[in-house]
Design an enzyme around this catalytic site. Structure first.
Site, PDB file in Angstrom:
ATOM      1  CG  HIS A   1      -0.272  -0.097   2.535  1.00  0.00           C
ATOM      2  ND1 HIS A   1      -0.934   0.123   3.722  1.00  0.00           N
ATOM      3  CD2 HIS A   1       1.024  -0.369   2.874  1.00  0.00           C
ATOM      4  CE1 HIS A   1      -0.104  -0.040   4.732  1.00  0.00           C
ATOM      5  NE2 HIS A   1       1.091  -0.332   4.245  1.00  0.00           N
ATOM      6  CG  HIS A   2       3.976   1.964   2.366  1.00  0.00           C
ATOM      7  ND1 HIS A   2       3.218   2.821   3.145  1.00  0.00           N
ATOM      8  CD2 HIS A   2       4.374   0.956   3.188  1.00  0.00           C
ATOM      9  CE1 HIS A   2       3.179   2.351   4.394  1.00  0.00           C
ATOM     10  NE2 HIS A   2       3.865   1.226   4.441  1.00  0.00           N
ATOM     11  CB  ALA A   3       3.779   1.352  -4.605  1.00  0.00           C
TER      12      ALA A   3
END
Length: 390
Positions: free
Chosen positions: A131-133
């Protein structure tokens, strides 16, 4: 709609490997799948391997120049461009990186397609939840944002309202960024406070762009929050928002790094509370989204003791075959753990706790309690945008 759940799995997802010593050890994925099999859960689910996400799918979230940078670094890791977050300590470049990341993304997109089209009521991709990309950069062990891509694909297929609930210990910043201006997507993240943990975002005041006010929801939990506070915060925020938003699909991210044994964060949540939140998400999908539920993995770096059990419980809930927490862990799986890691696996499917929490509405707000302060800050920031009282 099929009554069975789908489990998205291709052994090749374990090729998402940043190398020796990196916390994102792909053994956590293979050990999870082996535990799912040892528990017989794969027989209660349709195990499906989707194709890797193609370029047109990746472009639903990611910029073309970034995709090209990932391809370049994948072909020659020495050519990784740090301006795209590649070749860093968090996201070292490795040969085949594009293919492995696109494969994980393809499993989440395939899960979303199966649920939307009615091929399955629920679908799980525990290899996903990266979920950080960001649209134009890798971040926090994440190359392609499969969670955001799954939501974007649902919108492309015609969904008008998609809710994304993220209970990873880290803020779901990449998914929030992807839909910051889109009122069709409600992103809810419960995470450790930005003061004490990467990525230092996810403040309650982050509520969405003009025209999408209230579409981003952030609950910033004090370091040290345990089962009672974590469950209290979840139930004080998520159910009311979902009831008001009326999503057609619920996408959830179940990072296991809230656990008290996780080495990279500072919450003290048990496996038993994690299982209870998975059960709550399942119930909320049926209550508010017609049963359409896409469940993803995420972080989790206690790769033997925690991650496989947490995500096996997630699969069991989705399959309608919940595993008794007091049941023993199959001996053949513990043998596999020792063979792969030279560690001793856990003996039971529980941490031995029976979590309980006080209902926020019933017990009232305690102004001296830091957890209640966090909950109220979130409710004040976003509830009025949904016609709810804080």
């Amino acid at each position: 709609m099929s009554g069975r759940a789908q489990l998205m799995w291709d052994e090749a997802v374990t090729g998402y490997d940043f190398g020796p010593g990196h916390p994102m050890d792909p053994v956590r994925l293979s050990l999870t799948m082996r535990l799912v099999e040892a528990l017989g859960l794969h027989k209660a689910m349709d195990v499906v391997a989707a194709r890797p996400a193609g370029e047109s799918t990746l472009r639903l979230v990611h910029r073309q120049d970034y995709i090209e940078a990932v391809r370049t670094a994948s072909s020659d890791p020495r050519a990784a461009d740090a301006s795209y977050g590649l070749g860093t300590a968090d996201d070292p470049a490795f040969a085949g990186m594009h293919d492995a990341a696109a494969l994980i993304a393809g499993q989440s997109v395939g899960a979303a397609e199966a649920v939307w089209r009615g091929d399955a009521r629920h679908a799980v991709n525990f290899a996903g939840g990266l979920h950080h990309a960001m649209p134009g950069a890798a971040s926090g062990f994440c190359v392609y944002n499969d969670a955001a891509l799954a939501v974007a694909r649902l919108l492309e297929l015609g969904a008008e309202r998609v809710a994304y609930v993220d209970v990873d210990v880290h803020h779901g910043d990449g998914v929030q960024a992807a839909f910051w201006e889109d009122p069709r997507v409600l992103t809810v993240s419960l995470h450790e406070h930005p003061h004490t943990l990467f990525p230092q975002t996810g403040w309650p005041e982050e509520t969405g762009a003009p025209g999408a006010e209230g579409s981003a929801v952030n609950v910033a939990l004090p370091a040290g929050t345990g089962d009672a506070g974590w469950l209290r915060a979840f139930h004080a925020v998520v159910p009311e928002l979902l009831a008001a938003f009326r999503p057609q699909v619920l996408v959830t991210q179940h990072g296991a790094d809230t656990h008290f044994e996780d080495p990279l964060a500072h919450l003290t949540v048990s496996l038993d509370a994690q299982r209870m939140v998975a059960e709550a998400c399942h119930a909320l999908a049926h209550e508010h989204a017609g049963g359409r539920w896409v469940a993803l993995g995420g972080g989790g770096y206690a790769v033997v003791d925690v991650v496989p059990r947490a995500w096996a419980h997630l699969c069991a809930v989705a399959a309608g075959r919940p595993v008794d927490p007091e049941s023993g862990v199959p001996e053949e799986w513990r043998d596999e753990v020792f063979r792969r890691t030279r560690q001793l696996g856990p003996l039971r499917m529980t941490d031995g706790l029976r979590p309980a929490w006080r209902d926020f509405a019933a017990s009232g707000y305690d102004p001296a309690d830091r957890l209640d302060q966090a909950v109220l800050a979130t409710r004040r920031a976003v509830f009025p945008s949904h016609g709810l009282l804080p």
